[in-house]
Design a protein around this motif. Structure first.
Motif, PDB file in Angstrom:
ATOM      1  N   ALA A  80       0.812  -1.222   0.000  1.00 16.29           N
ATOM      2  CA  ALA A  80       0.000   0.000   0.000  1.00 16.29           C
ATOM      3  C   ALA A  80       0.841   1.266   0.000  1.00 16.29           C
ATOM      4  N   ALA A  81       0.321   2.281  -0.686  1.00 16.12           N
ATOM      5  CA  ALA A  81       0.902   3.619  -0.607  1.00 16.12           C
ATOM      6  C   ALA A  81       0.256   4.434   0.498  1.00 16.12           C
ATOM      7  N   LYS A  82      -1.001   4.114   0.810  1.00 14.83           N
ATOM      8  CA  LYS A  82      -1.745   4.843   1.838  1.00 14.83           C
ATOM      9  C   LYS A  82      -2.621   3.877   2.615  1.00 14.83           C
ATOM     10  N   VAL A  83      -2.528   3.930   3.934  1.00  9.23           N
ATOM     11  CA  VAL A  83      -3.380   3.135   4.810  1.00  9.23           C
ATOM     12  C   VAL A  83      -4.222   4.087   5.651  1.00  9.23           C
ATOM     13  N   TRP A  84      -5.521   4.024   5.462  1.00  8.85           N
ATOM     14  CA  TRP A  84      -6.445   4.829   6.268  1.00  8.85           C
ATOM     15  C   TRP A  84      -6.852   4.032   7.499  1.00  8.85           C
ATOM     16  N   LYS A  85      -6.666   4.617   8.679  1.00  9.61           N
ATOM     17  CA  LYS A  85      -7.106   4.001   9.928  1.00  9.61           C
ATOM     18  C   LYS A  85      -8.478   4.579  10.273  1.00  9.61           C
ATOM     19  N   LEU A  86      -9.511   3.763  10.129  1.00  7.03           N
ATOM     20  CA  LEU A  86     -10.887   4.241  10.227  1.00  7.03           C
ATOM     21  C   LEU A  86     -11.529   3.983  11.583  1.00  7.03           C
ATOM     22  N   GLY A  87     -10.810   3.318  12.479  1.00  5.95           N
ATOM     23  CA  GLY A  87     -11.364   3.049  13.796  1.00  5.95           C
ATOM     24  C   GLY A  87     -10.934   1.695  14.304  1.00  5.95           C
ATOM     25  N   ALA A  88     -11.337   1.384  15.520  1.00  2.07           N
ATOM     26  CA  ALA A  88     -10.897   0.150  16.173  1.00  2.07           C
ATOM     27  C   ALA A  88     -11.832  -1.022  15.941  1.00  2.07           C
ATOM     28  N   GLU A  89     -12.992  -0.788  15.358  1.00  2.00           N
ATOM     29  CA  GLU A  89     -14.004  -1.843  15.218  1.00  2.00           C
ATOM     30  C   GLU A  89     -14.024  -2.403  13.805  1.00  2.00           C
ATOM     31  N   ALA A  90     -13.993  -3.730  13.705  1.00  2.00           N
ATOM     32  CA  ALA A  90     -14.186  -4.372  12.415  1.00  2.00           C
ATOM     33  C   ALA A  90     -15.554  -3.975  11.859  1.00  2.00           C
ATOM     34  N   GLY A  91     -15.617  -3.809  10.559  1.00  2.00           N
ATOM     35  CA  GLY A  91     -16.853  -3.387   9.900  1.00  2.00           C
ATOM     36  C   GLY A  91     -16.762  -1.977   9.353  1.00  2.00           C
ATOM     37  N   LEU A  92     -15.923  -1.139   9.973  1.00  2.00           N
ATOM     38  CA  LEU A  92     -15.781   0.230   9.475  1.00  2.00           C
ATOM     39  C   LEU A  92     -15.038   0.250   8.141  1.00  2.00           C
ATOM     40  N   GLY A  93     -14.039  -0.606   8.009  1.00  2.00           N
ATOM     41  CA  GLY A  93     -13.339  -0.712   6.737  1.00  2.00           C
ATOM     42  C   GLY A  93     -14.274  -1.190   5.639  1.00  2.00           C
ATOM     43  N   ALA A  94     -15.080  -2.200   5.944  1.00  2.00           N
ATOM     44  CA  ALA A  94     -16.038  -2.717   4.964  1.00  2.00           C
ATOM     45  C   ALA A  94     -17.062  -1.657   4.591  1.00  2.00           C
ATOM     46  N   THR A  95     -17.504  -0.890   5.565  1.00  2.00           N
ATOM     47  CA  THR A  95     -18.470   0.185   5.296  1.00  2.00           C
ATOM     48  C   THR A  95     -17.879   1.211   4.343  1.00  2.00           C
ATOM     49  N   MET A  96     -16.624   1.567   4.560  1.00  2.00           N
ATOM     50  CA  MET A  96     -15.957   2.522   3.671  1.00  2.00           C
ATOM     51  C   MET A  96     -15.838   1.960   2.266  1.00  2.00           C
ATOM     52  N   LYS A  97     -15.474   0.670   2.138  1.00  2.00           N
ATOM     53  CA  LYS A  97     -15.305   0.081   0.809  1.00  2.00           C
ATOM     54  C   LYS A  97     -16.632   0.023   0.062  1.00  2.00           C
ATOM     55  N   VAL A  98     -17.711  -0.322   0.746  1.00  2.00           N
ATOM     56  CA  VAL A  98     -19.012  -0.353   0.084  1.00  2.00           C
ATOM     57  C   VAL A  98     -19.388   1.051  -0.397  1.00  2.00           C
TER      58      VAL A  98
END
Length: 297
Positions: free
Chosen positions: A154-172
Motif C-alpha cells: 500500500a501507498a496509503k493506509v487509512w485508519k478508520l477506527g478500532a471496530e471491524a466493519g468500518l473498513g467494509a463500510t468505507m469500501k461499500v
C-alpha cells in the motif's frame, strides 16, 4: 515473516508479488492452476488449498471475491486457521458487508488470532506496484502486526477506527462511486458514438476537461482498445452494488443512482458479458442503441 496470500486474481496476484519484492516468504493460494503457475513464475510458492500453507504462518492476506470465500479459506474445512502461528494476523481485503466483517473478526478473536478489516482499492496496476489504498479498521495490535504486509502492498493506509466493519463500510461506500462512475462513463461514450462523434476524440476531450473522472479515463481506454480482459469484471459490480443497496436499506438512506447503475451491470451480465472487463457494461447500451464500438467496423 511467513505470509499466505489467499486469492491470486487480478488484485491478489499483484499484491502477492509486491510482498515477494519486499523480501517476504510468500505462499500463494488459489484453486486455479494458471494463477498458481503465474505466481510461481514470479518466484513464489503456490498451493491449491488454504489448508496446505506452511505450519506456523504468521500473516494471511485475503483477496478473495467475497465474504463466503474469505470465510471458507480461513475457517472452513479446508481453511488455513489450524496452520497459523498463535496470534497470527488476518488481513482480510475482500469486499463484503460490514456484518460479515464483524462476524469474521469475532471468529478470529475466538481462536486467538488478530483481525484487520482491510479492503483495498487501486486496481491490478496499483497491486503490482505495491501502491494500493487500504481502508482499514481494527485494534492497534492488529495494525502493528499487519504493518510489514501493508508497507509492501500500500501507498496509503487509512485508519478508520478500532471496530471491524468500518473498513467494509468505507469500501461499500467507495464502490457506490466506482460503479456509478463506470456506468455513466459508458453512458456518455455510448451517447457520443450514437450521435456521430469519433470515440477517440471524445476520450481526448473529456480526459482533458472538467467532465473527466478516474474511471472514465481508465475504463474507456479499455473500450477504445477493444480489450475485454477482466481487470475487474462486470460481475464484480453486480455483487458490489448489491452490497451498496443492502447497506442503504439497513441505513434507510436512498441510493437511486447506485440502483440504476446496478441494473445496467445486471443487464450486461444477462447478455453474457459478466466475465468481461467492467468497462464493457457499455454492451448494455450497445444492445439498446445498435452502436458499433471501436474496432467493430
Amino acid at each position: 515473516m511467513t505470509i499466505a496470500a489467499i486469492g491470486l486474481g487480478s488484485m491478489g496476484q499483484g499484491a502477492a508479488r509486491s510482498l515477494l519484492k519486499a523480501g517476504h516468504a510468500v505462499v500463494g493460494v488459489d484453486p486455479s492452476p494458471a494463477a498458481r503457475a503465474a505466481f510461481e513464475q514470479a518466484g513464489g510458492t503456490a498451493v491449491a488449498r488454504a489448508a496446505d500453507i506452511p505450519q506456523g504462518t504468521t500473516a494471511v492476506l485475503v483477496l478473495t471475491v467475497n465474504a463466503a470465500q474469505a470465510r471458507a479459506s480461513l475457517f472452513g474445512p479446508e481453511g488455513c486457521a489450524p496452520r497459523l502461528a498463535p496470534g497470527a494476523i488476518l488481513i482480510v481485503s475482500a469486499t463484503m458487508a460490514p456484518a460479515d466483517a464483524r462476524a469474521l473478526a469475532a471468529d478470529a478473536a475466538a481462536q486467538g488470532l488478530l483481525y484487520l478489516d482491510a479492503p483495498v482499492s487501486g486496481g491490478s496496476k496499483a497491486a503490482n506496484a505495491g501502491t494500493m489504498t487500504v481502508m482499514a479498521s481494527g485494534p492497534e495490535a492488529a495494525f502493528a502486526a499487519a504493518a510489514p504486509v501493508l508497507d509492501a502492498v500500500a501507498a496509503k493506509v487509512w485508519k478508520l477506527g478500532a471496530e471491524a466493519g468500518l473498513g467494509a463500510t468505507m469500501k461499500v461506500t467507495h464502490q457506490l462511486l466506482a460503479g456509478v462512475h463506470i456506468a455513466v462513463a459508458a453512458e456518455a461514450m455510448a451517447l457520443a458514438i450514437k450521435a456521430g462523434l469519433d470515440p477517440e476524440q471524445v476520450y481526448g476531450v473529456v480526459t482533458g476537461a472538467a467532465g473527466n473522472s478516474w474511471m472514465f479515463e481508465n475504463r474507456m481506454a479499455h473500450v477504445l482498445a477493444g480489450d475485454e480482459t477482466p481487470h475487474s469484471a462486470v460481475n464484480i459490480f453486480v455483487k458490489d452494488l448489491g452490497l451498496v443497496e443492502a447497506m442503504a436499506r439497513d441505513a434507510q438512506s436512498p441510493v437511486p443512482l447506485a440502483a440504476q447503475a446496478m441494473q445496467l451491470f445486471i443487464a450486461a451480465a444477462a447478455q453474457g458479458h459478466g466475465g468481461k472487463d467492467d468497462a464493457f457494461v457499455i454492451r448494455a447500451y450497445q444492445a439498446m442503441t445498435g452502436i458499433k464500438l471501436p474496432g467493430e467496423g
